[in-house]
Design a protein around this motif. Structure first.
Motif, PDB file in Angstrom:
ATOM      1  N   LEU A   2       0.854  -1.187   0.000  1.00 61.43           N
ATOM      2  CA  LEU A   2       0.000   0.000   0.000  1.00 61.43           C
ATOM      3  C   LEU A   2       0.887   1.233   0.000  1.00 61.43           C
ATOM      4  O   LEU A   2       1.880   1.296   0.728  1.00 61.43           O
ATOM      5  CB  LEU A   2      -0.894   0.011   1.240  1.00 61.43           C
ATOM      6  CG  LEU A   2      -1.801  -1.210   1.442  1.00 61.43           C
ATOM      7  CD1 LEU A   2      -2.550  -1.093   2.757  1.00 61.43           C
ATOM      8  CD2 LEU A   2      -2.766  -1.370   0.283  1.00 61.43           C
ATOM      9  N   PHE A   3       0.505   2.225  -0.811  1.00 59.10           N
ATOM     10  CA  PHE A   3       1.349   3.402  -0.963  1.00 59.10           C
ATOM     11  C   PHE A   3       0.619   4.706  -0.645  1.00 59.10           C
ATOM     12  O   PHE A   3       1.208   5.624  -0.113  1.00 59.10           O
ATOM     13  CB  PHE A   3       1.887   3.479  -2.406  1.00 59.10           C
ATOM     14  CG  PHE A   3       2.627   2.247  -2.837  1.00 59.10           C
ATOM     15  CD1 PHE A   3       3.948   2.048  -2.458  1.00 59.10           C
ATOM     16  CD2 PHE A   3       2.000   1.276  -3.588  1.00 59.10           C
ATOM     17  CE1 PHE A   3       4.630   0.907  -2.844  1.00 59.10           C
ATOM     18  CE2 PHE A   3       2.679   0.135  -3.989  1.00 59.10           C
ATOM     19  CZ  PHE A   3       3.999  -0.052  -3.616  1.00 59.10           C
ATOM     20  N   ASP A   4      -0.629   4.789  -0.991  1.00 60.33           N
ATOM     21  CA  ASP A   4      -1.338   6.058  -0.849  1.00 60.33           C
ATOM     22  C   ASP A   4      -2.811   5.774  -0.612  1.00 60.33           C
ATOM     23  O   ASP A   4      -3.663   6.112  -1.419  1.00 60.33           O
ATOM     24  CB  ASP A   4      -1.143   6.906  -2.120  1.00 60.33           C
ATOM     25  CG  ASP A   4      -1.759   8.292  -1.999  1.00 60.33           C
ATOM     26  OD1 ASP A   4      -1.949   8.743  -0.856  1.00 60.33           O
ATOM     27  OD2 ASP A   4      -2.071   8.898  -3.040  1.00 60.33           O
ATOM     28  N   VAL A   5      -3.117   5.141   0.525  1.00 63.15           N
ATOM     29  CA  VAL A   5      -4.483   4.759   0.854  1.00 63.15           C
ATOM     30  C   VAL A   5      -4.950   5.611   2.022  1.00 63.15           C
ATOM     31  O   VAL A   5      -4.417   5.518   3.127  1.00 63.15           O
ATOM     32  CB  VAL A   5      -4.582   3.265   1.207  1.00 63.15           C
ATOM     33  CG1 VAL A   5      -5.993   2.919   1.667  1.00 63.15           C
ATOM     34  CG2 VAL A   5      -4.189   2.411   0.008  1.00 63.15           C
ATOM     35  N   LYS A  25      -7.071  -4.250  -1.497  1.00 58.72           N
ATOM     36  CA  LYS A  25      -8.238  -4.084  -0.628  1.00 58.72           C
ATOM     37  C   LYS A  25      -8.095  -4.910   0.657  1.00 58.72           C
ATOM     38  O   LYS A  25      -8.234  -4.382   1.763  1.00 58.72           O
ATOM     39  CB  LYS A  25      -9.513  -4.483  -1.383  1.00 58.72           C
ATOM     40  CG  LYS A  25      -9.738  -3.746  -2.682  1.00 58.72           C
ATOM     41  CD  LYS A  25     -11.070  -4.090  -3.318  1.00 58.72           C
ATOM     42  CE  LYS A  25     -11.255  -5.566  -3.606  1.00 58.72           C
ATOM     43  NZ  LYS A  25     -10.265  -6.098  -4.588  1.00 58.72           N
ATOM     44  N   THR A  26      -7.836  -6.201   0.499  1.00 58.28           N
ATOM     45  CA  THR A  26      -7.720  -7.060   1.671  1.00 58.28           C
ATOM     46  C   THR A  26      -6.491  -6.701   2.495  1.00 58.28           C
ATOM     47  O   THR A  26      -6.519  -6.774   3.731  1.00 58.28           O
ATOM     48  CB  THR A  26      -7.685  -8.541   1.240  1.00 58.28           C
ATOM     49  OG1 THR A  26      -8.948  -8.883   0.648  1.00 58.28           O
ATOM     50  CG2 THR A  26      -7.433  -9.448   2.430  1.00 58.28           C
ATOM     51  N   THR A  27      -5.412  -6.278   1.843  1.00 59.72           N
ATOM     52  CA  THR A  27      -4.230  -5.828   2.592  1.00 59.72           C
ATOM     53  C   THR A  27      -4.581  -4.628   3.457  1.00 59.72           C
ATOM     54  O   THR A  27      -4.118  -4.510   4.603  1.00 59.72           O
ATOM     55  CB  THR A  27      -3.090  -5.462   1.625  1.00 59.72           C
ATOM     56  OG1 THR A  27      -2.749  -6.619   0.847  1.00 59.72           O
ATOM     57  CG2 THR A  27      -1.857  -4.991   2.382  1.00 59.72           C
ATOM     58  N   THR A  28      -5.414  -3.734   2.931  1.00 62.40           N
ATOM     59  CA  THR A  28      -5.868  -2.583   3.711  1.00 62.40           C
ATOM     60  C   THR A  28      -6.620  -3.039   4.949  1.00 62.40           C
ATOM     61  O   THR A  28      -6.384  -2.538   6.062  1.00 62.40           O
ATOM     62  CB  THR A  28      -6.770  -1.682   2.854  1.00 62.40           C
ATOM     63  OG1 THR A  28      -6.028  -1.200   1.722  1.00 62.40           O
ATOM     64  CG2 THR A  28      -7.279  -0.496   3.660  1.00 62.40           C
ATOM     65  N   ARG A 187     -20.303   6.547   0.661  1.00 61.79           N
ATOM     66  CA  ARG A 187     -19.135   6.935  -0.129  1.00 61.79           C
ATOM     67  C   ARG A 187     -18.398   5.691  -0.602  1.00 61.79           C
ATOM     68  O   ARG A 187     -18.524   4.622  -0.007  1.00 61.79           O
ATOM     69  CB  ARG A 187     -18.181   7.816   0.696  1.00 61.79           C
ATOM     70  CG  ARG A 187     -18.687   9.231   0.893  1.00 61.79           C
ATOM     71  CD  ARG A 187     -17.798  10.083   1.765  1.00 61.79           C
ATOM     72  NE  ARG A 187     -17.814   9.638   3.157  1.00 61.79           N
ATOM     73  CZ  ARG A 187     -16.808   9.067   3.762  1.00 61.79           C
ATOM     74  NH1 ARG A 187     -15.682   8.831   3.108  1.00 61.79           N
ATOM     75  NH2 ARG A 187     -16.907   8.701   5.028  1.00 61.79           N
ATOM     76  N   HIS A 188     -17.616   5.896  -1.670  1.00 59.73           N
ATOM     77  CA  HIS A 188     -16.875   4.801  -2.289  1.00 59.73           C
ATOM     78  C   HIS A 188     -15.421   5.210  -2.506  1.00 59.73           C
ATOM     79  O   HIS A 188     -15.133   6.370  -2.814  1.00 59.73           O
ATOM     80  CB  HIS A 188     -17.477   4.442  -3.656  1.00 59.73           C
ATOM     81  CG  HIS A 188     -18.962   4.277  -3.639  1.00 59.73           C
ATOM     82  ND1 HIS A 188     -19.574   3.077  -3.366  1.00 59.73           N
ATOM     83  CD2 HIS A 188     -19.964   5.165  -3.858  1.00 59.73           C
ATOM     84  CE1 HIS A 188     -20.886   3.226  -3.417  1.00 59.73           C
ATOM     85  NE2 HIS A 188     -21.146   4.486  -3.720  1.00 59.73           N
ATOM     86  N   TYR A 189     -14.536   4.224  -2.366  1.00 57.98           N
ATOM     87  CA  TYR A 189     -13.120   4.417  -2.671  1.00 57.98           C
ATOM     88  C   TYR A 189     -12.671   3.259  -3.558  1.00 57.98           C
ATOM     89  O   TYR A 189     -13.030   2.104  -3.306  1.00 57.98           O
ATOM     90  CB  TYR A 189     -12.274   4.430  -1.397  1.00 57.98           C
ATOM     91  CG  TYR A 189     -12.560   5.594  -0.476  1.00 57.98           C
ATOM     92  CD1 TYR A 189     -11.804   6.759  -0.538  1.00 57.98           C
ATOM     93  CD2 TYR A 189     -13.590   5.522   0.459  1.00 57.98           C
ATOM     94  CE1 TYR A 189     -12.067   7.833   0.321  1.00 57.98           C
ATOM     95  CE2 TYR A 189     -13.868   6.579   1.309  1.00 57.98           C
ATOM     96  CZ  TYR A 189     -13.101   7.728   1.237  1.00 57.98           C
ATOM     97  OH  TYR A 189     -13.373   8.783   2.072  1.00 57.98           O
ATOM     98  N   ILE A 190     -11.898   3.580  -4.581  1.00 54.39           N
ATOM     99  CA  ILE A 190     -11.359   2.546  -5.462  1.00 54.39           C
ATOM    100  C   ILE A 190      -9.847   2.483  -5.275  1.00 54.39           C
ATOM    101  O   ILE A 190      -9.159   3.514  -5.310  1.00 54.39           O
ATOM    102  CB  ILE A 190     -11.677   2.834  -6.936  1.00 54.39           C
ATOM    103  CG1 ILE A 190     -13.194   2.781  -7.165  1.00 54.39           C
ATOM    104  CG2 ILE A 190     -10.987   1.816  -7.851  1.00 54.39           C
ATOM    105  CD1 ILE A 190     -13.609   3.125  -8.579  1.00 54.39           C
ATOM    106  N   ILE A 191      -9.341   1.256  -5.069  1.00 56.23           N
ATOM    107  CA  ILE A 191      -7.912   1.025  -4.894  1.00 56.23           C
ATOM    108  C   ILE A 191      -7.354   0.364  -6.142  1.00 56.23           C
ATOM    109  O   ILE A 191      -7.915  -0.618  -6.643  1.00 56.23           O
ATOM    110  CB  ILE A 191      -7.639   0.155  -3.658  1.00 56.23           C
ATOM    111  CG1 ILE A 191      -8.089   0.882  -2.384  1.00 56.23           C
ATOM    112  CG2 ILE A 191      -6.164  -0.213  -3.559  1.00 56.23           C
ATOM    113  CD1 ILE A 191      -7.857   0.099  -1.107  1.00 56.23           C
TER     114      ILE A 191
END
Length: 218
Positions: A2-5, A25-28, A187-191
């Motif tokens: 992950l770099f910029d979440v 996603k799962t790493t987050t 709200r939604h976020y896309i990784i």
């Protein structure tokens, strides 16, 4: 990696994380739960910085996880699964109980004495959701809660999530069903490759449909 979440889930909100498989996603989720130690950045839950906390400490702060693959306790009965980690983490005046979970998923009541490992995949998913609710979490995290389920079971899980949202449960949800999510979530976020590359509301998701689909489509 992950770099910029960067994202937030406010009280009573349903927020989604979307993206193709392997994008972070799962790493987050694992980082939030203390299962993956972050090399940098900051994680905060309920006003507490939890960066570097163990999974047990994160859970005690009131975070309930429905993991990808369900991961019920296969040798315990349905009832034993539900009570094994039960607690009132959020201090609710009207907490989740066995009867409430059975009311949400009547099929679990029918199978209360059945060994969890012998349940169908859909029944195990219901059990995983019920087990998380029995901890009375401030934040409920669902990682691919409808993946691989039969349509009728998938609908039952969506109805459950809709009901939980109406009850004011804070939810972080990983899923790919744009048609449902744009109506349900705040709200939604896309990784994409460890970065948040898009965020917005359901209205924004509809407006940017082609762009969003380019990130989450097969």
């Amino acid at each position: 990696m992950l770099f910029d979440v960067s994202f937030e889930v406010n009280e009573g909100e349903l927020v989604t994380l979307m993206g193709r498989n392997g994008m972070g996603k799962t790493t987050t989720i694992r980082a939030i739960m203390g299962l993956v130690p972050p090399a940098g950045g900051r994680i905060e839950i309920g006003g507490h910085e939890t960066t570097g906390f163990s999974p047990e400490r994160v859970a005690r702060l009131g975070v309930g996880l429905v993991p990808e693959g369900r991961q019920v306790f296969p040798t315990l009965t349905v009832r034993e699964n539900l009570v094994a980690t039960a607690a009132n983490r959020s201090g609710r005046s009207d907490p989740w109980t066995l009867e409430k979970v059975y009311g949400l998923f009547p099929r679990l009541r029918e199978r209360t004495s059945q060994i969890a490992g012998t349940l169908s995949g859909g029944e195990q998913q219901m059990l995983a959701v019920g087990r998380a609710l029995m901890t009375n979490p401030h934040l409920l995290i669902l990682d691919e809660a409808t993946e691989g389920l039969a349509p009728v079971i998938r609908l039952e899980i969506w109805n459950c999530i809709t009901r939980l949202r109406a009850l004011g449960q804070s939810i972080l949800l990983i899923d790919k069903n744009l048609a449902v999510l744009k109506k349900l979530a705040d709200r939604h976020y896309i990784i994409e490759k460890g970065h948040v590359v898009w965020s917005g509301t359901g209205t924004d998701l509809t407006r940017d449909h082609d762009k969003v689909h380019s990130y989450v489509g097969v």
